[in-house]
Design a protein around this motif. Structure first.
Motif, PDB file in Angstrom:
ATOM      1  N   LYS A 189       0.474 -11.567   7.962  1.00 22.47           N
ATOM      2  CA  LYS A 189      -0.892 -11.466   8.460  1.00 22.47           C
ATOM      3  C   LYS A 189      -1.224 -10.070   9.009  1.00 22.47           C
ATOM      4  O   LYS A 189      -2.375  -9.789   9.339  1.00 22.47           O
ATOM      5  N   ILE A 190      -0.220  -9.208   9.117  1.00 24.84           N
ATOM      6  CA  ILE A 190      -0.444  -7.869   9.639  1.00 24.84           C
ATOM      7  C   ILE A 190      -1.457  -7.122   8.769  1.00 24.84           C
ATOM      8  O   ILE A 190      -1.306  -7.014   7.555  1.00 24.84           O
ATOM      9  N   GLN A 191      -2.497  -6.596   9.411  1.00 23.96           N
ATOM     10  CA  GLN A 191      -3.529  -5.833   8.709  1.00 23.96           C
ATOM     11  C   GLN A 191      -3.491  -4.350   9.041  1.00 23.96           C
ATOM     12  O   GLN A 191      -3.993  -3.531   8.273  1.00 23.96           O
ATOM     13  N   VAL A 203      11.189   5.708   2.483  1.00 27.56           N
ATOM     14  CA  VAL A 203      10.628   4.360   2.374  1.00 27.56           C
ATOM     15  C   VAL A 203      11.108   3.780   1.054  1.00 27.56           C
ATOM     16  O   VAL A 203      10.709   4.233  -0.015  1.00 27.56           O
ATOM     17  N   TYR A 204      11.993   2.815   1.137  1.00 27.47           N
ATOM     18  CA  TYR A 204      12.607   2.298  -0.088  1.00 27.47           C
ATOM     19  C   TYR A 204      11.633   1.436  -0.881  1.00 27.47           C
ATOM     20  O   TYR A 204      10.591   1.000  -0.378  1.00 27.47           O
ATOM     21  N   ASP A 205      11.966   1.212  -2.132  1.00 28.08           N
ATOM     22  CA  ASP A 205      11.124   0.408  -3.022  1.00 28.08           C
ATOM     23  C   ASP A 205      10.913  -0.992  -2.447  1.00 28.08           C
ATOM     24  O   ASP A 205      11.817  -1.578  -1.838  1.00 28.08           O
ATOM     25  N   ASN A 206       9.733  -1.513  -2.663  1.00 35.90           N
ATOM     26  CA  ASN A 206       9.358  -2.863  -2.228  1.00 35.90           C
ATOM     27  C   ASN A 206       9.355  -3.025  -0.698  1.00 35.90           C
ATOM     28  O   ASN A 206       9.456  -4.138  -0.187  1.00 35.90           O
ATOM     29  N   PHE A 207       9.245  -1.920   0.019  1.00 32.29           N
ATOM     30  CA  PHE A 207       9.223  -1.991   1.483  1.00 32.29           C
ATOM     31  C   PHE A 207       8.056  -2.839   1.969  1.00 32.29           C
ATOM     32  O   PHE A 207       8.180  -3.588   2.936  1.00 32.29           O
ATOM     33  N   PHE A 208       6.929  -2.725   1.287  1.00 33.88           N
ATOM     34  CA  PHE A 208       5.723  -3.435   1.718  1.00 33.88           C
ATOM     35  C   PHE A 208       5.402  -4.631   0.821  1.00 33.88           C
ATOM     36  O   PHE A 208       4.265  -5.073   0.768  1.00 33.88           O
ATOM     37  N   VAL A 209       6.405  -5.154   0.146  1.00 35.03           N
ATOM     38  CA  VAL A 209       6.151  -6.233  -0.806  1.00 35.03           C
ATOM     39  C   VAL A 209       5.616  -7.496  -0.128  1.00 35.03           C
ATOM     40  O   VAL A 209       4.875  -8.280  -0.739  1.00 35.03           O
ATOM     41  N   ASP A 210       5.966  -7.698   1.152  1.00 31.98           N
ATOM     42  CA  ASP A 210       5.500  -8.897   1.871  1.00 31.98           C
ATOM     43  C   ASP A 210       4.275  -8.626   2.731  1.00 31.98           C
ATOM     44  O   ASP A 210       3.824  -9.508   3.460  1.00 31.98           O
ATOM     45  N   ALA A 211       3.748  -7.413   2.662  1.00 37.58           N
ATOM     46  CA  ALA A 211       2.561  -7.068   3.456  1.00 37.58           C
ATOM     47  C   ALA A 211       1.317  -7.372   2.634  1.00 37.58           C
ATOM     48  O   ALA A 211       0.644  -6.478   2.120  1.00 37.58           O
ATOM     49  N   PHE A 230       2.591   2.762  -2.233  1.00 39.32           N
ATOM     50  CA  PHE A 230       1.658   2.317  -1.202  1.00 39.32           C
ATOM     51  C   PHE A 230       1.152   0.910  -1.513  1.00 39.32           C
ATOM     52  O   PHE A 230       0.924   0.572  -2.679  1.00 39.32           O
ATOM     53  N   PRO A 231       0.941   0.085  -0.484  1.00 34.65           N
ATOM     54  CA  PRO A 231       0.349  -1.243  -0.724  1.00 34.65           C
ATOM     55  C   PRO A 231      -1.045  -1.104  -1.344  1.00 34.65           C
ATOM     56  O   PRO A 231      -1.876  -0.335  -0.850  1.00 34.65           O
ATOM     57  N   PHE A 232      -1.303  -1.827  -2.391  1.00 35.12           N
ATOM     58  CA  PHE A 232      -2.581  -1.690  -3.102  1.00 35.12           C
ATOM     59  C   PHE A 232      -3.759  -2.225  -2.296  1.00 35.12           C
ATOM     60  O   PHE A 232      -4.917  -1.991  -2.646  1.00 35.12           O
ATOM     61  N   THR A 233      -3.472  -2.927  -1.186  1.00 41.94           N
ATOM     62  CA  THR A 233      -4.531  -3.507  -0.354  1.00 41.94           C
ATOM     63  C   THR A 233      -5.098  -2.510   0.662  1.00 41.94           C
ATOM     64  O   THR A 233      -6.055  -2.834   1.371  1.00 41.94           O
ATOM     65  N   VAL A 256      -7.475   1.204  -5.293  1.00 37.85           N
ATOM     66  CA  VAL A 256      -8.897   1.145  -5.660  1.00 37.85           C
ATOM     67  C   VAL A 256      -9.796   0.839  -4.472  1.00 37.85           C
ATOM     68  O   VAL A 256     -10.993   1.111  -4.512  1.00 37.85           O
ATOM     69  N   GLY A 257      -9.225   0.281  -3.394  1.00 40.12           N
ATOM     70  CA  GLY A 257     -10.032  -0.060  -2.221  1.00 40.12           C
ATOM     71  C   GLY A 257      -9.901   0.939  -1.080  1.00 40.12           C
ATOM     72  O   GLY A 257     -10.510   0.744  -0.028  1.00 40.12           O
ATOM     73  N   LEU A 258      -9.147   2.023  -1.284  1.00 35.70           N
ATOM     74  CA  LEU A 258      -8.922   2.986  -0.216  1.00 35.70           C
ATOM     75  C   LEU A 258     -10.210   3.714   0.143  1.00 35.70           C
ATOM     76  O   LEU A 258     -10.884   4.282  -0.715  1.00 35.70           O
ATOM     77  N   LYS A 259     -10.532   3.724   1.434  1.00 33.23           N
ATOM     78  CA  LYS A 259     -11.765   4.350   1.901  1.00 33.23           C
ATOM     79  C   LYS A 259     -11.517   5.640   2.680  1.00 33.23           C
ATOM     80  O   LYS A 259     -12.350   6.538   2.658  1.00 33.23           O
ATOM     81  N   GLU A 260     -10.383   5.719   3.368  1.00 29.32           N
ATOM     82  CA  GLU A 260     -10.101   6.891   4.193  1.00 29.32           C
ATOM     83  C   GLU A 260      -8.671   7.358   3.944  1.00 29.32           C
ATOM     84  O   GLU A 260      -7.725   6.572   4.029  1.00 29.32           O
TER      85      GLU A 260
END
Length: 458
Positions: A189-191, A203-211, A230-233, A256-260
């Protein structure tokens, strides 16, 4: 009878002391928040600069919303009536000397925000957060944490934002998963996650796979030399103050959703074509303090934006404090629609190729340090105060003229030298005998004219 009255008075005084509200004391300042937003409706209580507060038997009002216990020189958080509330939503314990939080000390069922930054915490035991299950924001910056295994997030199922800045947690990430599900890890749920200055090298591969829901990531001021997956979210990304020496289009292809985006103080030398072309939602870009950045491609945002600004969503752009000397005039169309453009502190070469910059709508606050570095006569001149006639390439043309002149003079000297050599070392004239002698060795001779014309008799 007198003894009975004395006992009753003591009991009454004790009851009054236990039930005294902190807002009735001389140690705290309370004011009511009258904002229409019901979520922040309640008492704001400031009890900072009082190191003995937790030892007193004060309780919170039923409408308490924020409690400020910062800068009280507290070393340990133990149970106190002031830390028990059904309504308190924000607790500030920052800027103390806290090195321990007792189990069950925090009995705040509705607490949403907890600030424990700028303390001396090394461990947060399992059970510390048992009674604050609704916590959404946690700030642990500037403490003494060295491993995630000593921080238990097991009961923080609603946590959405966490700040871990300036703890030596980077080395522990080689062996531990920040999103570990066995008890101490963060939930999906971390945003928002901030890990600035944690001594992170890789930062190893798949570090943010559960984010799954991560929207804001700050991973600045570390030792990263390469970008990572980078997480695509993401909607916000800050990788500033890392020794990263190269970025390319592939690094941001899925965002595609990156704003800043903040890319300040890296080791990059150039921004090549199409680096930001896939960032169709980007509204803010910072490229500040990049001391090696000398080249910015006209096609950095893609080729389409050069002709049609409708393909250019960017609103603010900053090159402040980098080393650019010029920008391609093809960028006039997209840069012309920016709300804010900061070009200050670069090594601008104020010649004819930079004249177009004066057509841009630069914010008045960004004028002062927008100055020429070259040519020398214009050094430190404010670009927007210079007349356009000074933006010329005369210096370049003069240099070319000098080169051409030197070449012509050199050629003339060479020809002159050759003529002198011929004059000094070649004979001036030759006699007929000398010419005959020249051909004396020939295989044939010239016959006399009268012999060649006689006819033989019949």
């Amino acid at each position: 009878m007198r003894l009975l009255y004395t006992v009753l008075a003591i009991v009454a005084y004790s009851f009054k002391a236990e039930s005294s509200l902190v807002c009735d004391s001389d140690f705290c300042v309370c004011h009511h928040n009258n904002k229409s937003d019901r979520e922040v409706f309640g008492e704001i209580i400031d009890c900072s600069y009082d190191p003995n507060l937790l030892r007193r038997n004060f309780s919170l009002p039923e409408t308490a919303y924020t409690l400020n216990l910062s800068r009280n020189n507290l070393t340990k958080i133990q149970f106190s009536l002031i830390l028990k509330s059904e309504t308190l939503a924000e607790l500030l314990l920052n800027s103390n000397q806290i090195n321990e939080i007792a189990l069950n000390a925090l009995r705040l069922a509705n607490l949403k925000r907890l600030d424990l930054s700028d303390n001396k915490l090394e461990v947060i035991h399992a059970g510390t957060f048992d009674h604050i299950n609704n916590l959404e924001y946690l700030n642990l910056a500037n403490n003494k944490f060295a491993t995630f295994e000593k921080i238990s997030f097991h009961h923080l199922g609603e946590l959405q934002e966490i700040v871990l800045d300036n703890n030596n947690l980077g080395p522990s990430l080689e062996d531990n998963n920040l999103f570990d599900r066995s008890g101490y890890g963060l939930t999906h749920k971390i945003q928002a996650l901030s890990m600035s200055g944690i001594n992170l090298e890789n930062v190893y591969d798949n570090f943010f796979v559960d984010a799954y829901n991560l929207k804001r990531l700050t991973i600045s001021n570390n030792k990263l030399t390469d970008t990572f997956e980078f997480p695509f979210t993401l909607e916000y990304l800050d990788i500033s103050d890392n020794p990263i020496n190269e970025i390319s289009e592939e690094d941001f292809i899925d965002l595609v959703g990156l704003k800043e985006l903040k890319l300040n103080n890296l080791q990059i030398k150039e921004i090549s074509g199409y680096t930001f072309a896939s960032l169709h939602s980007l509204t803010s870009l910072e490229l500040e303090r990049n001391k090696n950045l000398v080249n910015f491609s006209a096609e950095a945002f893609g080729k389409e934006v050069l002709d049609d600004a409708d393909y250019f969503p960017l609103e603010t752009l900053s090159f402040k404090g980098s080393r650019l000397t010029s920008l391609d005039q093809e960028l006039e169309v997209p840069f012309g629609q920016l709300i804010r453009l900061d070009l200050q502190g670069n090594f601008w070469n104020c010649n004819c190729n930079l004249k177009w910059i004066k057509k841009l709508q630069i914010h008045p606050e960004d004028y002062d340090h927008l100055r020429c570095y070259t040519p020398k006569p214009l050094y430190n001149s404010r670009i927007f105060e210079l007349d356009e006639k000074y933006f010329n390439c005369a210096t370049k043309d003069r240099s070319r003229h000098i080169v051409v002149t030197i070449s012509i003079v050199s050629f003339c000297l060479l020809l002159s030298s050759l003529a002198v050599w011929v004059y000094m070392f070649m004979p001036r004239s030759q006699t007929r005998c000398d010419l005959a002698n020249m051909y004396s060795g020939a295989g044939y001779s010239v016959l006399p004219m009268h012999v060649s014309t006689l006819r033989s008799p019949l």
